[in-house]
Enzyme design. Structure first.
Site, mmCIF file in Angstrom:
data_model
loop_
_atom_site.group_PDB
_atom_site.id
_atom_site.type_symbol
_atom_site.label_atom_id
_atom_site.label_comp_id
_atom_site.label_asym_id
_atom_site.label_seq_id
_atom_site.Cartn_x
_atom_site.Cartn_y
_atom_site.Cartn_z
ATOM 1 N N HIS A 196 -51.183 -44.429 24.779
ATOM 2 C CA HIS A 196 -51.266 -45.016 26.123
ATOM 3 C C HIS A 196 -49.842 -45.274 26.628
ATOM 4 C CE1 HIS A 196 -53.388 -47.388 29.235
ATOM 5 N NE2 HIS A 196 -52.401 -48.265 29.129
ATOM 6 N N ASP A 254 -47.631 -46.821 29.608
ATOM 7 C CA ASP A 254 -47.675 -47.755 30.738
ATOM 8 C C ASP A 254 -46.501 -47.518 31.681
ATOM 9 O OD1 ASP A 254 -50.013 -49.404 30.366
ATOM 10 O OD2 ASP A 254 -49.054 -50.138 28.538
ATOM 11 N N MET A 289 -44.747 -48.466 35.121
ATOM 12 C CA MET A 289 -44.700 -49.579 36.091
ATOM 13 C C MET A 289 -43.517 -49.389 37.028
ATOM 14 S SD MET A 289 -45.497 -52.825 33.660
ATOM 15 C CE MET A 289 -46.689 -52.737 32.310
ATOM 16 N N HIS A 319 -51.057 -44.545 32.275
ATOM 17 C CA HIS A 319 -51.577 -45.609 33.135
ATOM 18 C C HIS A 319 -50.529 -45.896 34.205
ATOM 19 C CE1 HIS A 319 -52.913 -50.132 33.278
ATOM 20 N NE2 HIS A 319 -53.160 -49.495 34.410
ATOM 21 N N MET A 379 -49.228 -47.859 36.960
ATOM 22 C CA MET A 379 -49.240 -49.120 37.703
ATOM 23 C C MET A 379 -48.169 -49.005 38.781
ATOM 24 S SD MET A 379 -49.765 -51.442 34.346
ATOM 25 C CE MET A 379 -49.272 -50.070 33.322
ATOM 26 N N MET A 425 -59.234 -53.436 33.407
ATOM 27 C CA MET A 425 -58.120 -54.284 32.955
ATOM 28 C C MET A 425 -58.649 -55.655 32.552
ATOM 29 S SD MET A 425 -55.419 -52.422 33.138
ATOM 30 C CE MET A 425 -54.336 -53.737 32.567
HETATM 31 C C1 DX5 Z 1 -50.498 -54.241 30.794
HETATM 32 C C2 DX5 Z 1 -50.551 -52.836 30.249
HETATM 33 C C3 DX5 Z 1 -51.192 -52.799 28.928
HETATM 34 C C4 DX5 Z 1 -50.415 -53.548 27.870
HETATM 35 C C5 DX5 Z 1 -51.333 -53.928 26.759
HETATM 36 O O1 DX5 Z 1 -50.019 -54.227 32.064
HETATM 37 O O2 DX5 Z 1 -51.290 -51.995 31.107
HETATM 38 O O3 DX5 Z 1 -51.464 -51.466 28.520
HETATM 39 O O4 DX5 Z 1 -49.370 -52.786 27.347
HETATM 40 O O5 DX5 Z 1 -50.658 -54.791 25.906
HETATM 41 P P1 DX5 Z 1 -51.466 -55.845 24.999
HETATM 42 O O6 DX5 Z 1 -52.416 -55.039 24.162
HETATM 43 O O7 DX5 Z 1 -50.396 -56.503 24.212
HETATM 44 O O8 DX5 Z 1 -52.201 -56.755 25.940
HETATM 45 ZN ZN ZN Z 2 -52.004 -50.015 30.285
#
Ligand code: DX5
Ligand code: ZN
Length: 222
Positions: free
Chosen positions: A31, A33, A35, A64, A66, A134
């Site tokens: 995964h 992330d 941002m 993902h 964001m 989420m």
């Molecule tokens: C949060 C991310 C998650 C995050 C999860 O904004 O989208 O994917 O990395 O981290 P944990 O498992 O530590 O909540």
């Molecule tokens: Zn994520």
């Protein structure tokens, strides 16, 4: 299906290749992330890092996004080797993004924040390859699980079953040995875990334990 998607957000970015190799024996998902400091109050990584990761693994790269304007970046992620892109329901243009992602050869996912109203996004669910619910407000790893989202997760599962759609149900945020069982019972199949995997001394073992906890929850309920 029970799969853990370790979030590299909790790995050491200076050693991403090693972090990914460490979990490869236990999962085929990674995964990522992304941002933008705008959709969420944090900045992380983008398509160039996905391209670098791609050179080191055949794992399924679950990206993902964001970000406020995913439509501007989908082709970069496709070129970088992303397997799926998950944009947020909150940014709009969902069906256009689904088509764009598929035309570029990627699977299309939609993420919903914890405060999204199920009725507002339900009609999109059967049209997606993946729905990401989420269980924290996106932006940071290590936050506490918001159990209220399990209700929407259950409803999404029902809708997927009724419609016969093949939409994969993924949950992200605060997944741990304490919360994975509830999430599994509510219908999640792919569990994103950041701190519960890369925050542990032995990430591969952490994945085995998370999977065992989810399977146990399933068996007990049968
Ligand atoms: C949060 C991310 C998650 C995050 C999860 O904004 O989208 O994917 O990395 O981290 P944990 O498992 O530590 O909540
Ligand atoms: Zn994520």
């Amino acid at each position: 299906m029970i799969e853990i998607a370790p979030s590299i957000l909790s790995a050491d970015f200076a050693y991403l290749g090693e972090a990914i190799h460490a979990v490869e024996p236990e999962t085929s998902w990674i995964h990522v992330d992304v941002m933008d400091g705008h959709f969420v109050p944090n900045l992380t990584i983008g398509a160039p890092v996905v391209a670098s990761i791609r050179r080191h693994t055949n794992s399924y790269l679950d990206c993902h996004l964001m970000i406020t304007d995913p439509w501007d970046y989908l082709s970069d992620f496709a070129k970088a080797g992303a397997d799926s892109v998950t944009f947020h329901f909150e940014v709009g243009r969902t069906l256009e993004l689904v088509k764009m992602a598929r035309d570029l050869g990627m699977k299309a996912g939609m993420a919903v924040n914890p405060d999204a109203v199920f009725e507002d996004y339900a009609s999109f669910i059967p049209q997606l390859d993946l729905l990401l619910v989420m269980s924290v407000f996106p932006g940071f790893a290590g936050q506490s699980f918001i159990a209220d989202v399990l209700h929407s997760l259950r409803r999404a599962k029902e809708l997927i079953n009724e419609s016969g759609a093949g939409t994969i149900l993924e949950i992200d945020g605060g997944i741990s040995l304490e919360t994975i069982n509830r999430s599994c019972l509510a219908g999640a199949e792919v569990f994103v875990a950041g701190s519960a995997v890369f925050g542990k001394p032995d990430p591969a073992k952490a994945i085995r334990e998370l999977k065992a906890a989810a399977r146990h929850a399933q068996e007990v309920s049968e």
